[in-house]
Design a protein around this motif. Structure first.
Motif, PDB file in Angstrom:
ATOM      1  N   ARG A   1       0.832  -1.199   0.000  1.00  0.00           N
ATOM      2  CA  ARG A   1       0.000   0.000   0.000  1.00  0.00           C
ATOM      3  C   ARG A   1       0.869   1.251   0.000  1.00  0.00           C
ATOM      4  O   ARG A   1       2.050   1.224   0.376  1.00  0.00           O
ATOM      5  CB  ARG A   1      -0.913   0.021   1.220  1.00  0.00           C
ATOM      6  N   ASN A   2       0.279   2.342  -0.398  1.00  0.00           N
ATOM      7  CA  ASN A   2       0.947   3.641  -0.325  1.00  0.00           C
ATOM      8  C   ASN A   2       0.675   4.273   1.041  1.00  0.00           C
ATOM      9  O   ASN A   2      -0.439   4.200   1.558  1.00  0.00           O
ATOM     10  CB  ASN A   2       0.433   4.575  -1.427  1.00  0.00           C
ATOM     11  N   PHE A   3       1.680   4.893   1.625  1.00  0.00           N
ATOM     12  CA  PHE A   3       1.523   5.551   2.913  1.00  0.00           C
ATOM     13  C   PHE A   3       1.660   7.053   2.742  1.00  0.00           C
ATOM     14  O   PHE A   3       2.458   7.530   1.933  1.00  0.00           O
ATOM     15  CB  PHE A   3       2.569   5.048   3.911  1.00  0.00           C
ATOM     16  N   SER A   4       0.895   7.781   3.543  1.00  0.00           N
ATOM     17  CA  SER A   4       0.918   9.236   3.455  1.00  0.00           C
ATOM     18  C   SER A   4       2.071   9.832   4.248  1.00  0.00           C
ATOM     19  O   SER A   4       2.364  11.009   4.117  1.00  0.00           O
ATOM     20  CB  SER A   4      -0.410   9.812   3.956  1.00  0.00           C
ATOM     21  N   ARG A   5       2.717   9.001   5.084  1.00  0.00           N
ATOM     22  CA  ARG A   5       3.846   9.463   5.880  1.00  0.00           C
ATOM     23  C   ARG A   5       4.976   8.446   5.822  1.00  0.00           C
ATOM     24  O   ARG A   5       4.778   7.300   5.401  1.00  0.00           O
ATOM     25  CB  ARG A   5       3.420   9.657   7.347  1.00  0.00           C
ATOM     26  N   ASP A   6       6.141   8.876   6.275  1.00  0.00           N
ATOM     27  CA  ASP A   6       7.295   7.992   6.363  1.00  0.00           C
ATOM     28  C   ASP A   6       7.034   6.987   7.486  1.00  0.00           C
ATOM     29  O   ASP A   6       6.926   7.361   8.660  1.00  0.00           O
ATOM     30  CB  ASP A   6       8.554   8.804   6.658  1.00  0.00           C
TER      31      ASP A   6
ATOM     32  N   MET B   1       8.906   5.030   8.925  1.00  0.00           N
ATOM     33  CA  MET B   1       9.978   4.929   9.904  1.00  0.00           C
ATOM     34  C   MET B   1       9.662   5.734  11.167  1.00  0.00           C
ATOM     35  O   MET B   1      10.264   5.531  12.218  1.00  0.00           O
ATOM     36  CB  MET B   1      11.304   5.410   9.308  1.00  0.00           C
ATOM     37  N   ASP B   2       8.681   6.635  11.058  1.00  0.00           N
ATOM     38  CA  ASP B   2       8.270   7.423  12.218  1.00  0.00           C
ATOM     39  C   ASP B   2       7.200   6.715  13.043  1.00  0.00           C
ATOM     40  O   ASP B   2       6.844   7.180  14.132  1.00  0.00           O
ATOM     41  CB  ASP B   2       7.722   8.788  11.777  1.00  0.00           C
ATOM     42  N   TYR B   3       6.671   5.597  12.543  1.00  0.00           N
ATOM     43  CA  TYR B   3       5.599   4.902  13.257  1.00  0.00           C
ATOM     44  C   TYR B   3       6.172   4.179  14.475  1.00  0.00           C
ATOM     45  O   TYR B   3       7.276   3.640  14.427  1.00  0.00           O
ATOM     46  CB  TYR B   3       4.907   3.895  12.345  1.00  0.00           C
ATOM     47  N   THR B   4       5.392   4.141  15.544  1.00  0.00           N
ATOM     48  CA  THR B   4       5.867   3.517  16.786  1.00  0.00           C
ATOM     49  C   THR B   4       4.978   2.365  17.256  1.00  0.00           C
ATOM     50  O   THR B   4       5.322   1.687  18.211  1.00  0.00           O
ATOM     51  CB  THR B   4       5.935   4.566  17.902  1.00  0.00           C
ATOM     52  N   SER B   5       3.841   2.144  16.598  1.00  0.00           N
ATOM     53  CA  SER B   5       2.944   1.066  17.011  1.00  0.00           C
ATOM     54  C   SER B   5       2.176   0.552  15.797  1.00  0.00           C
ATOM     55  O   SER B   5       2.047   1.253  14.785  1.00  0.00           O
ATOM     56  CB  SER B   5       1.957   1.560  18.066  1.00  0.00           C
ATOM     57  N   PRO B   6       1.636  -0.669  15.868  1.00  0.00           N
ATOM     58  CA  PRO B   6       0.847  -1.201  14.744  1.00  0.00           C
ATOM     59  C   PRO B   6      -0.339  -0.319  14.394  1.00  0.00           C
ATOM     60  O   PRO B   6      -0.734  -0.236  13.229  1.00  0.00           O
ATOM     61  CB  PRO B   6       0.390  -2.573  15.264  1.00  0.00           C
ATOM     62  N   GLU B   7      -0.925   0.345  15.400  1.00  0.00           N
ATOM     63  CA  GLU B   7      -2.080   1.204  15.149  1.00  0.00           C
ATOM     64  C   GLU B   7      -1.746   2.363  14.220  1.00  0.00           C
ATOM     65  O   GLU B   7      -2.626   2.881  13.518  1.00  0.00           O
ATOM     66  CB  GLU B   7      -2.632   1.751  16.470  1.00  0.00           C
ATOM     67  N   ASP B   8      -0.478   2.786  14.200  1.00  0.00           N
ATOM     68  CA  ASP B   8      -0.086   3.896  13.326  1.00  0.00           C
ATOM     69  C   ASP B   8      -0.321   3.557  11.861  1.00  0.00           C
ATOM     70  O   ASP B   8      -0.661   4.435  11.055  1.00  0.00           O
ATOM     71  CB  ASP B   8       1.393   4.250  13.530  1.00  0.00           C
TER      72      ASP B   8
ATOM     73  N   TRP C   1      -5.394   9.220   8.616  1.00  0.00           N
ATOM     74  CA  TRP C   1      -6.291  10.110   9.343  1.00  0.00           C
ATOM     75  C   TRP C   1      -5.645  10.701  10.595  1.00  0.00           C
ATOM     76  O   TRP C   1      -6.307  11.014  11.567  1.00  0.00           O
ATOM     77  CB  TRP C   1      -7.566   9.340   9.760  1.00  0.00           C
ATOM     78  N   PHE C   2      -4.308  10.855  10.574  1.00  0.00           N
ATOM     79  CA  PHE C   2      -3.631  11.411  11.739  1.00  0.00           C
ATOM     80  C   PHE C   2      -4.170  12.789  12.112  1.00  0.00           C
ATOM     81  O   PHE C   2      -4.263  13.137  13.276  1.00  0.00           O
ATOM     82  CB  PHE C   2      -2.120  11.527  11.469  1.00  0.00           C
TER      83      PHE C   2
END
Length: 381
Positions: free
Chosen positions: A167-172, A174-181, A187-188
């Motif tokens: 899938r395409n992500f709207s953010r990098d 590498m900044d995610y810290t949990s599966p929920e991210d 929709w952050f």
């Protein structure tokens, strides 16, 4: 809208595999994109290789994994394969040893030992899956040679589709810290309980899951159904051969005979028939007052009591099962039925509490033998 249904049913449509269907879907892409983006928030990808709808679930569930895979290592090998193909052009060829050397050099942690049969078998499973999805083509050789010996070679061709597999992500990320991210990445900066995000969530929950339950996600989603449920049902029933059933604590997208979207229950197999008989037995327990439904229409029973119910079904109805299930040991029968019921989200097992939670979907359908059934064996399949 059959073209929309096809995109919901398949991962993608590759031009190289079905040119006629590829152009047919592209001709309807405007109407498809309008529904996909406005109702579900799903991105449509179209280019000279393929047409794809990004189907990201609102609530990830176990059954959404790759059924062919049985270990975490296989998912790791798939990611490594996608990384390897990223640097390859479309129609560029490569041999299997190039891939295995790349994995050896780039695998984080413990290096992969290709002399171990289990590793080779898992790699072959991943390669066969990739070929079945159109990511690669086998040009020459057989992967059975690699299964037998690490020096076995196969010549593959990169189709170019691998760049659109993830899938395409709207953010990098590498900044995610949990599966929920990963689930919330689109929709952050949006209030998820209101407006467009909530609408997307409700449509996805209905279309991508067996059932939508009030206490299995944001309660605000059922508030949406309370106010807009009739309009949503009309919208879906106009676009698909289906019925939308909305209850106090659950909602269901019930496909008609002409609707084909992904795996559907019941299937035309012996296991589905047995599951329907189990659902019928659950109904008997409820109507007989032995099992009580909660305010959300769920039932919670002790695990041993649930397993005894499955044994009852086998004892009472087993003469009509196919030979495999008639002769299956009781413990194996209970284990397979429990796993299948959980995979279809009819139940959820709580191993810590030794309880089984039965979802309302188990009450939507039930099976029974004809009234003139005498107890003899059915024709074996």
């Amino acid at each position: 809208m059959k073209e929309l249904e096809i995109l919901l049913d398949r991962r993608w449509i590759l031009k190289s595999e079905d040119k006629e269907l590829y152009y047919k879907v592209r001709d309807s892409i405007g109407e498809i994109r309008r529904f996909a983006t406005e109702k579900m928030g799903c991105q449509i990808i179209e280019n000279s290789l393929l047409v794809k709808m990004e189907k990201i679930p609102a609530i990830p569930q176990t059954f959404m994994g790759i059924e062919d895979f049985t270990s975490r290592e296989e998912y790791v090998f798939l990611c490594m394969l996608l990384m390897f193909l990223e640097d390859k052009d479309g129609e560029e060829q490569f041999i299997l040893s190039q891939l295995t050397e790349y994995i050896e050099a780039n695998m984080p942690g413990t290096p992969v030992d290709w002399t171990i049969y289990t590793n080779r078998r898992r790699m072959v499973k991943v390669l066969r899956y990739a070929a079945s999805q159109g990511l690669i083509k086998v040009t020459d050789g057989s992967d059975d040679l690699f299964m037998d010996e690490k020096s076995g070679e196969v010549l593959y061709e990169n189709t170019g589709a691998s760049r659109y597999f993830m899938r395409n992500f709207s953010r990098d990320i590498m900044d995610y810290t949990s599966p929920e991210d990963f689930r919330e990445s689109d929709w952050f900066d949006v209030d998820e309980d209101r407006g467009i995000a909530r609408r997307h969530r409700v449509y996805k929950r209905l279309l991508f899951s067996v059932g939508m339950y009030k206490n299995a996600g944001p309660e605000e989603d059922f508030e949406y159904l309370k106010y807009y449920g009739r309009r949503l049902a009309e919208d879906l029933e106009q676009n698909f051969d289906c019925q939308v059933h909305i209850h106090k604590g659950s909602a269901f997208f019930m496909m008609g005979d002409d609707c084909r979207m992904g795996s559907a229950f019941p299937g035309n197999n012996a296991l589905s028939d047995i599951i329907l008989l189990c659902c019928g037995k659950i109904r008997e327990k409820v109507t007989g007052g032995l099992w009580k439904t909660g305010s959300d229409d769920r039932i919670i029973v002790e695990k041993i009591e649930f397993e005894n119910m499955l044994k009852e079904v086998k004892a009472e109805k087993g003469s009509g099962f196919t030979k495999n299930y008639r002769e299956m040991p009781e413990g194996e029968f209970v284990r397979e039925l429990t796993e299948s019921l959980e995979r279809w989200t009819f139940i959820q097992c709580d191993e810590n509490q030794h309880q089984v939670e039965i979802y309302p979907s188990a009450g939507k359908m039930a099976g029974c033998y004809p009234e003139d059934y005498t107890g003899g064996n059915k024709n074996e399949q």
